[in-house]
Enzyme design. Structure first.
Site, short mmCIF file in Angstrom:
data_model
loop_
_atom_site.label_atom_id
_atom_site.label_comp_id
_atom_site.label_asym_id
_atom_site.label_seq_id
_atom_site.Cartn_x
_atom_site.Cartn_y
_atom_site.Cartn_z
N LYS A 1 -55.98 43.88 3.26
CA LYS A 1 -54.56 43.67 3.55
C LYS A 1 -54.17 44.59 4.70
O LYS A 1 -54.81 45.62 4.91
CB LYS A 1 -53.72 44.00 2.31
CG LYS A 1 -52.34 43.41 2.33
CD LYS A 1 -52.31 41.97 1.87
CE LYS A 1 -50.93 41.36 2.06
NZ LYS A 1 -50.83 40.02 1.44
N ASP B 1 -47.98 37.26 5.81
CA ASP B 1 -47.36 37.73 4.56
C ASP B 1 -45.89 37.94 4.93
O ASP B 1 -45.42 37.32 5.90
CB ASP B 1 -48.03 39.04 4.08
CG ASP B 1 -47.59 39.46 2.68
OD1 ASP B 1 -48.09 38.89 1.70
OD2 ASP B 1 -46.71 40.34 2.55
P1 NDP Z 1 -41.30 35.84 4.06
O1 NDP Z 1 -41.18 36.97 5.01
O2 NDP Z 1 -41.45 34.47 4.57
O3 NDP Z 1 -40.07 35.87 3.05
C1 NDP Z 1 -39.80 36.95 2.23
C2 NDP Z 1 -38.51 36.68 1.50
O4 NDP Z 1 -38.30 37.68 0.52
C3 NDP Z 1 -37.30 36.74 2.42
O5 NDP Z 1 -36.32 35.89 1.91
C4 NDP Z 1 -36.90 38.20 2.34
O6 NDP Z 1 -35.55 38.45 2.65
C5 NDP Z 1 -37.15 38.47 0.87
N1 NDP Z 1 -37.45 39.89 0.69
C6 NDP Z 1 -38.52 40.56 1.16
N2 NDP Z 1 -38.45 41.84 0.84
C7 NDP Z 1 -37.31 41.97 0.16
C8 NDP Z 1 -36.68 43.06 -0.44
N3 NDP Z 1 -37.23 44.29 -0.40
N4 NDP Z 1 -35.51 42.85 -1.09
C9 NDP Z 1 -34.97 41.61 -1.14
N5 NDP Z 1 -35.52 40.53 -0.57
C10 NDP Z 1 -36.67 40.72 0.05
O7 NDP Z 1 -42.52 36.25 3.11
P2 NDP Z 1 -43.39 35.30 2.15
O8 NDP Z 1 -42.54 34.23 1.60
O9 NDP Z 1 -44.63 34.96 2.87
O10 NDP Z 1 -43.80 36.34 1.00
C11 NDP Z 1 -43.05 36.48 -0.22
C12 NDP Z 1 -43.92 37.12 -1.29
O11 NDP Z 1 -45.07 36.26 -1.53
C13 NDP Z 1 -44.51 38.47 -0.95
O12 NDP Z 1 -44.63 39.24 -2.14
C14 NDP Z 1 -45.91 38.13 -0.44
O13 NDP Z 1 -46.80 39.22 -0.57
C15 NDP Z 1 -46.26 37.02 -1.40
N6 NDP Z 1 -47.33 36.13 -0.96
C16 NDP Z 1 -47.26 35.45 0.22
C17 NDP Z 1 -48.27 34.60 0.59
C18 NDP Z 1 -48.17 33.74 1.81
O14 NDP Z 1 -49.05 32.87 1.96
N7 NDP Z 1 -47.18 33.90 2.65
C19 NDP Z 1 -49.50 34.48 -0.22
C20 NDP Z 1 -49.44 35.16 -1.48
C21 NDP Z 1 -48.40 35.98 -1.81
P3 NDP Z 1 -35.19 39.18 4.04
O15 NDP Z 1 -35.52 38.18 5.11
O16 NDP Z 1 -33.74 39.50 3.93
O17 NDP Z 1 -36.05 40.41 4.12
#
Ligand code: NDP
Length: 445
Positions: free
Chosen positions: A126, A166
């Site tokens: 990662k 991610d």
């Molecule tokens: P994105 O950046 O596309 O979206 C993340 C979302 O979560 C946004 O809406 C963001 O809001 C919100 N968010 C992130 N951090 C916080 C926080 N500290 N408090 C509140 N809201 C938060 O990321 P992904 O959708 O790709 O990832 C989401 C989760 O899924 C993560 O845990 C990631 O590790 C996991 N994941 C992702 C994969 C992938 O293929 N993308 C694969 C496996 C797991 P804001 O924009 O306001 O920060």
């Protein structure tokens, strides 16, 4: 925890001070391994557990870049190459202001077992940076990505380490990273990154895969109790890549998703989320959840409480780590929630997990439930190696099969160890034994 396992955990805490999420991720795995080690004592030989919790390599580097005002900014870049027993290191890059070594190590550790569960030949790693993409211009993001790759390129390769996206890293960032890698190496090496655009070697369904997979996993869990998504109310957190496509698949299966969130607040939309509008706001305009509420009649914006306060049949945490605590878990159970399937990595606190397990609701941990993203990344690598591009239908079928297999493998292992329906134990022991078997064959390295 059995003695040996406890010793290893204590040593992890001692040697990795001030890394609470890393400790939490290690604890969650180790506490379920005792029965596997009791049954197969050779898994404690050759300091296997001690080696498993120590990354093979940790890279930390300076990322200087120039903002639109001409000011020099400095961020920190990370790549933790945790375990390559099963294949090249594989795992995403996270760009978020909260990123530090602790966060990357917790994610890298989880990734080892997740990747093993997919049964694809990929190791765990990662990376990322404390760069915050919010409010940055396109050119600033491009300059940052180019600087980041100017160091990272020497550590990665399609047989060595294959990053992906991610939080904060989507198609735009992968494009800039790939462009710079290609320029620095003078090689068009599509298998070095996944999550690429379709124009230059990406795979159909990769964008959708994590969210779709989390819903497919939930569907398999529900089927064990003769339940389904049809007519189910679904609560989702986050509004990024994972959340959007979890909502899409839940809707395709007849569910009604009624919530989503970002770091500025959360939305309750009792009529059901308008997915086209959400995609427009989040994917096209890169806006905030308030921009959705302004344009959708009946949708409510909240800044107090959380999406878990809304009564639902299925909960899909899809934002970030430790976003669902014990109180949230109790509220979900009280409101009749039947299944929780984690799109995010480690979104439920240990106390919340205990509540789910005591109440016997279906609980699919992230390692298993969100493995569809990395599994489809491995399918992207497969297509790149064969210079092929599969149809959407074919890629989705492969994803569905992998998710079903992960689900069934977890259940079978849980059954074998006398804990029927315990997906946590099932996932951790299944992933662990696959990695451990390979590590033992490789000798002490
Ligand atoms: P994105 O950046 O596309 O979206 C993340 C979302 O979560 C946004 O809406 C963001 O809001 C919100 N968010 C992130 N951090 C916080 C926080 N500290 N408090 C509140 N809201 C938060 O990321 P992904 O959708 O790709 O990832 C989401 C989760 O899924 C993560 O845990 C990631 O590790 C996991 N994941 C992702 C994969 C992938 O293929 N993308 C694969 C496996 C797991 P804001 O924009 O306001 O920060």
């Amino acid at each position: 925890m059995a003695n040996r396992v406890e010793e290893v955990y204590e040593e992890v805490v001692r040697r990795n001070p001030a890394e609470p999420e890393f400790h939490q991720a290690v604890h969650e795995v180790l506490e379920t391994l005792a029965p596997a080690i009791e049954k197969h004592p050779h898994y404690a030989d050759y300091a296997l557990l001690d080696r498993l919790v120590e990354p093979e390599r940790q890279i930390i580097f300076r990322v200087p870049w120039i903002d639109d005002e001409g000011k020099v900014r400095v961020n920190r870049g990370y790549r933790v190459e945790f375990n390559s027993a099963l294949g090249p290191y594989k795992g995403g890059l996270r760009f978020h202001k909260s990123v530090n070594r602790n966060i990357i190590k917790f994610l890298g550790f989880e990734q080892i077992f997740k990747n093993a569960l997919t049964a694809q030949r990929i190791g765990g790693g990662k990376g990322g940076s404390d760069f915050d993409p919010h409010g940055k211009s396109n050119n600033e993001v491009m300059r940052f990505c180019q600087s980041f790759m100017t160091e990272l390129y020497r550590h990665i390769g399609h047989l060595t380490d294959v990053p992906a996206g991610d939080i904060g890293v989507g198609g735009r960032e992968i494009g800039y990273l790939f462009g710079q890698y290609k320029r620095l190496t003078n090689r068009f090496e599509p298998g070095v990154l996944t999550g690429k655009g379709l124009a230059y070697g990406g795979s159909l369904v990769r964008t959708e895969a994590t969210g779709y997979g989390a819903v497919m996993f939930a569907q398999s869990m529900l089927e064990t109790r003769n339940e389904s998504f049809d007519g189910a109310t679904v609560a989702v957190s986050g509004s990024g890549n994972v959340a959007i496509y979890a909502i899409e698949k839940a809707q395709q299966l007849g569910g009604k998703a009624v919530t989503f969130s970002d770091s500025s607040g959360w939305v309750y939309d009792p009529e059901g989320v308008d997915l086209d509008l959400l995609k427009q706001v989040k994917e096209v305009e890169r806006g905030r959840v308030a921009d959705y509420v302004e344009r959708k009649k009946g949708a409510e914006l909240h800044t107090e409480g959380s999406v878990w306060d809304v009564a639902c049949d299925v909960a899909l945490p899809s934002a970030t780590q430790n976003e669902l605590n014990e109180d949230n878990a109790r509220t979900l159970v009280k409101n009749g929630c039947k299944a929780v399937s984690e799109g995010a990595n480690m979104p439920s606190t240990p106390e919340a997990i205990e509540v789910f397990q005591e109440s016997k609701i279906l609980y699919g941990l992230g390692k298993a439930a969100n493995a569809g993203g990395v599994a489809t990344s491995a399918l992207e690598m497969q297509q790149n190696a064969a210079r092929a591009s599969w149809s959407f239908e074919r890629a989705e079928q492969e994803l569905a099969k992998i998710m079903k297999d992960i689900h069934d493998d977890c259940l079978a292992t849980a059954e074998e160890y006398g804990a029927p329906g315990d997906y946590v134990l099932g996932a951790n022991i299944t992933g662990f034994t696959r990695v451990a078997d390979a590590m033992l064959e490789h000798g002490v390295i």
